[in-house]
Design a protein around this motif. Sequence first.
Motif, mmCIF file in Angstrom:
data_model
loop_
_atom_site.group_PDB
_atom_site.id
_atom_site.type_symbol
_atom_site.label_atom_id
_atom_site.label_comp_id
_atom_site.label_asym_id
_atom_site.label_seq_id
_atom_site.Cartn_x
_atom_site.Cartn_y
_atom_site.Cartn_z
ATOM 1 N N LYS A 7 15.924 -1.487 7.683
ATOM 2 C CA LYS A 7 15.697 -0.057 7.461
ATOM 3 C C LYS A 7 14.281 0.147 6.926
ATOM 4 O O LYS A 7 13.887 -0.478 5.941
ATOM 5 N N ILE A 8 13.528 1.011 7.592
ATOM 6 C CA ILE A 8 12.170 1.347 7.168
ATOM 7 C C ILE A 8 12.166 2.824 6.791
ATOM 8 O O ILE A 8 12.575 3.676 7.587
ATOM 9 N N THR A 9 11.696 3.101 5.593
ATOM 10 C CA THR A 9 11.609 4.475 5.120
ATOM 11 C C THR A 9 10.147 4.794 4.847
ATOM 12 O O THR A 9 9.458 4.040 4.165
ATOM 13 N N VAL A 10 9.689 5.910 5.404
ATOM 14 C CA VAL A 10 8.309 6.337 5.214
ATOM 15 C C VAL A 10 8.324 7.710 4.558
ATOM 16 O O VAL A 10 8.923 8.643 5.086
ATOM 17 N N GLU A 11 7.694 7.800 3.395
ATOM 18 C CA GLU A 11 7.540 9.079 2.708
ATOM 19 C C GLU A 11 6.198 9.665 3.113
ATOM 20 O O GLU A 11 5.173 8.989 3.023
ATOM 21 N N VAL A 17 0.737 12.317 6.062
ATOM 22 C CA VAL A 17 0.101 11.051 5.718
ATOM 23 C C VAL A 17 1.087 10.266 4.862
ATOM 24 O O VAL A 17 1.706 10.809 3.952
ATOM 25 N N ALA A 18 1.233 8.982 5.162
ATOM 26 C CA ALA A 18 2.198 8.155 4.437
ATOM 27 C C ALA A 18 1.812 8.010 2.967
ATOM 28 O O ALA A 18 0.693 7.622 2.644
ATOM 29 N N ASN A 19 2.753 8.358 2.100
ATOM 30 C CA ASN A 19 2.599 8.132 0.655
ATOM 31 C C ASN A 19 3.199 6.803 0.253
ATOM 32 O O ASN A 19 2.710 6.142 -0.656
ATOM 33 N N ASN A 20 4.274 6.436 0.924
ATOM 34 C CA ASN A 20 4.974 5.194 0.588
ATOM 35 C C ASN A 20 5.708 4.697 1.822
ATOM 36 O O ASN A 20 6.219 5.483 2.621
ATOM 37 N N ASN A 35 8.565 -1.859 -1.515
ATOM 38 C CA ASN A 35 7.514 -0.883 -1.231
ATOM 39 C C ASN A 35 6.285 -1.590 -0.694
ATOM 40 O O ASN A 35 5.906 -2.653 -1.185
ATOM 41 N N CYS A 36 5.654 -0.983 0.296
ATOM 42 C CA CYS A 36 4.491 -1.568 0.966
ATOM 43 C C CYS A 36 3.410 -0.511 1.112
ATOM 44 O O CYS A 36 3.683 0.681 1.068
ATOM 45 N N ARG A 37 2.198 -0.987 1.334
ATOM 46 C CA ARG A 37 1.090 -0.070 1.591
ATOM 47 C C ARG A 37 0.730 0.002 3.067
ATOM 48 O O ARG A 37 -0.018 0.888 3.468
ATOM 49 N N LEU A 56 1.132 1.913 10.426
ATOM 50 C CA LEU A 56 1.036 2.896 9.342
ATOM 51 C C LEU A 56 0.435 2.242 8.112
ATOM 52 O O LEU A 56 0.656 1.062 7.853
ATOM 53 N N TRP A 57 -0.302 3.033 7.355
ATOM 54 C CA TRP A 57 -0.774 2.585 6.057
ATOM 55 C C TRP A 57 -0.882 3.801 5.152
ATOM 56 O O TRP A 57 -1.056 4.925 5.615
ATOM 57 N N THR A 58 -0.748 3.544 3.870
ATOM 58 C CA THR A 58 -0.802 4.626 2.894
ATOM 59 C C THR A 58 -2.247 4.849 2.462
ATOM 60 O O THR A 58 -3.113 3.987 2.666
ATOM 61 N N ARG A 59 -2.481 5.985 1.855
ATOM 62 C CA ARG A 59 -3.828 6.269 1.358
ATOM 63 C C ARG A 59 -4.212 5.325 0.221
ATOM 64 O O ARG A 59 -5.384 5.188 -0.104
#
Length: 109
Positions: A7-11, A17-20, A35-37, A56-59
């Motif tokens: 399961k992958i969850t993207v906030e 823009v991905a926060n988490n 949690n990943c960046r 995907l990558w977070t800020r």
Amino acid sequence: MQKKEIKITVELDDKNVANNIAFKADDMPNVDAVNCRAMLLSFWDAHNKDTLKLDLWTRDMTVDEMKIFFHQTLVTMANTLHNSIDDERIAGDMRDFCDYFAEKMEIKE
């Protein structure tokens, strides 16, 4: 037949823009979601002979972390290539490129 789930969850923020990014797998029963960046996900579409990608990558992902992330991903790909097609020569060439990449990105240990 056995099934496993990942399961992958993207906030996302209000600009999508991905926060988490977090993942959890059935093979990690005693571990909370990690949690990943950044993430790189590829699927092979055999019918169309095409790769489907989700990158995907977070800020919060720094440039230095991205350099290391890509280097480690390339090294893993070289190992997977060797394991899947059993061609040490081409896998070795890819590992040589990984060394070159690390040197150019100034992340060589």
